[in-house]
Write a protein that holds these residues in place. Sequence first.
Motif, PDB file in Angstrom:
ATOM      1  N   ALA A   1      -7.769   4.091  -2.587  1.00  0.00           N
ATOM      2  CA  ALA A   1      -6.954   4.262  -1.378  1.00  0.00           C
ATOM      3  C   ALA A   1      -6.211   2.943  -1.136  1.00  0.00           C
ATOM      4  O   ALA A   1      -6.515   2.218  -0.178  1.00  0.00           O
ATOM      5  CB  ALA A   1      -7.826   4.626  -0.185  1.00  0.00           C
ATOM      6  N   PRO A   2      -5.238   2.620  -1.973  1.00  0.00           N
ATOM      7  CA  PRO A   2      -4.623   1.289  -1.951  1.00  0.00           C
ATOM      8  C   PRO A   2      -3.860   0.964  -0.675  1.00  0.00           C
ATOM      9  O   PRO A   2      -3.637  -0.202  -0.368  1.00  0.00           O
ATOM     10  CB  PRO A   2      -3.678   1.315  -3.160  1.00  0.00           C
ATOM     11  CG  PRO A   2      -3.428   2.763  -3.425  1.00  0.00           C
ATOM     12  CD  PRO A   2      -4.681   3.478  -3.041  1.00  0.00           C
ATOM     13  N   ASP A   3      -3.437   1.976   0.080  1.00  0.00           N
ATOM     14  CA  ASP A   3      -2.643   1.712   1.277  1.00  0.00           C
ATOM     15  C   ASP A   3      -3.486   1.551   2.532  1.00  0.00           C
ATOM     16  O   ASP A   3      -2.959   1.267   3.596  1.00  0.00           O
ATOM     17  CB  ASP A   3      -1.629   2.848   1.507  1.00  0.00           C
ATOM     18  CG  ASP A   3      -0.608   2.926   0.377  1.00  0.00           C
ATOM     19  OD1 ASP A   3      -0.282   1.863  -0.176  1.00  0.00           O
ATOM     20  OD2 ASP A   3      -0.149   4.031   0.058  1.00  0.00           O
ATOM     21  N   SER A   4      -4.787   1.741   2.412  1.00  0.00           N
ATOM     22  CA  SER A   4      -5.654   1.635   3.586  1.00  0.00           C
ATOM     23  C   SER A   4      -6.171   0.211   3.713  1.00  0.00           C
ATOM     24  O   SER A   4      -6.117  -0.583   2.788  1.00  0.00           O
ATOM     25  CB  SER A   4      -6.832   2.600   3.466  1.00  0.00           C
ATOM     26  OG  SER A   4      -7.674   2.227   2.394  1.00  0.00           O
ATOM     27  N   THR A   5      -6.674  -0.133   4.901  1.00  0.00           N
ATOM     28  CA  THR A   5      -7.289  -1.432   5.112  1.00  0.00           C
ATOM     29  C   THR A   5      -8.605  -1.241   5.846  1.00  0.00           C
ATOM     30  O   THR A   5      -8.722  -0.396   6.728  1.00  0.00           O
ATOM     31  CB  THR A   5      -6.372  -2.370   5.921  1.00  0.00           C
ATOM     32  OG1 THR A   5      -7.080  -3.599   6.169  1.00  0.00           O
ATOM     33  CG2 THR A   5      -5.974  -1.762   7.257  1.00  0.00           C
ATOM     34  N   SER A   6      -9.614  -2.008   5.446  1.00  0.00           N
ATOM     35  CA  SER A   6     -10.919  -1.947   6.099  1.00  0.00           C
ATOM     36  C   SER A   6     -11.179  -3.224   6.894  1.00  0.00           C
ATOM     37  O   SER A   6     -12.284  -3.451   7.363  1.00  0.00           O
ATOM     38  CB  SER A   6     -12.027  -1.761   5.043  1.00  0.00           C
ATOM     39  OG  SER A   6     -11.989  -2.816   4.101  1.00  0.00           O
TER      40      SER A   6
END
Length: 359
Positions: free
Chosen positions: A148-153
């Motif tokens: 999920a490269p466009d997500s941020t945690s």
Amino acid sequence: MAQSVIQNDQDEALLTFIACIIYDEVMYFSPAIANHFKIPSIMFRTCSATSLLVRAVIPKLHLQGCLPLPDSILQDPVPEHYPLRFKDLPVTKFEEQTLRLMTNLFNIERSSAIIFNTIDCLEQSALAIIRHQKQLPIFPVGPMHKLAPDSTSSLLEEDTSCIAWLDKQAQDSVIYISLGTIASMNAKEVEEMAWGLATSKQPFLWVIRSSQKIASEWMESFTKDFKILVGERGCIVRWAPQKQVLAHEAVGGFWTHCGWNSTLESLCEGVPMICRPCFGDQNVTARYVSQIWRVGWQYENELEQGDIEKIVLRLMVEEEGKEMRKRARDLKHMVEASINNDGPSHNSLNELVEFIMSS
């Protein structure tokens, strides 16, 4: 009686929407709940496969009366766990409560399967041992951040202004320094790091979080004066968009605490590391980075300005660092092959979906 019937009906209705429980290893009570509802439970490990194996050593050491670890064995190799030394084991302060937790964490036979955020090409041996010991389906589907490269945690606000600064720097010229969200530096360590970076003459991007160890007034004043000294050669932010930073062509090295997520993010972008682990599994990961994958150097002693300058130049300028950068990029290509179609991580993810659908 009627209330019990209603509750059972509600449980059955709920189960029509639940195929399985996927749980973090710390929630070790989850398999009992899944078993009650007669559905599978799948453990999800966010750390390395190697760290799972290593934790099993700690209860054995307790039974042998070797905890806390005596100084006389700290440098000795851990049997069957090359290249780890006893000092690398994830035990900082021994307590009975910690031992009970580790025992529960390693008791994974009640799970139906295990998901690992790792890659077969990195931990093939450890994964094979776990498969043999536990006789459970194993799904190494990492690196998860690539799924999920466009997500941020990130729990902290990212300062994206550093990307514009990176755009102005030469390829492979910038050393990126970040010790994660938990590890902190005291005032002396910050000063030594600062002057070491200054005298190295290398461009740097430095993440300095607000820390309980340092008064915010002191940090604000020091940072302001230091920025004036180094000028455009340095960029200091409270928090950076790390995946984007490591993927930037200007970044040629990463000074890291060796948290597993940071390590995977660095490996995925072919960026070699300077390893300064702080606690827990970070010591295990640092040994693998330096001794097995050979894409970083680990430093354990207290570092002063002169040491930091030499370390930065060793990685960023000297021939030894260039060779390490080449190894890091070779490993990056292996990781990319793993997540591409028909690669091991890609296939593991498909097998995981099939496992859940058929359960």
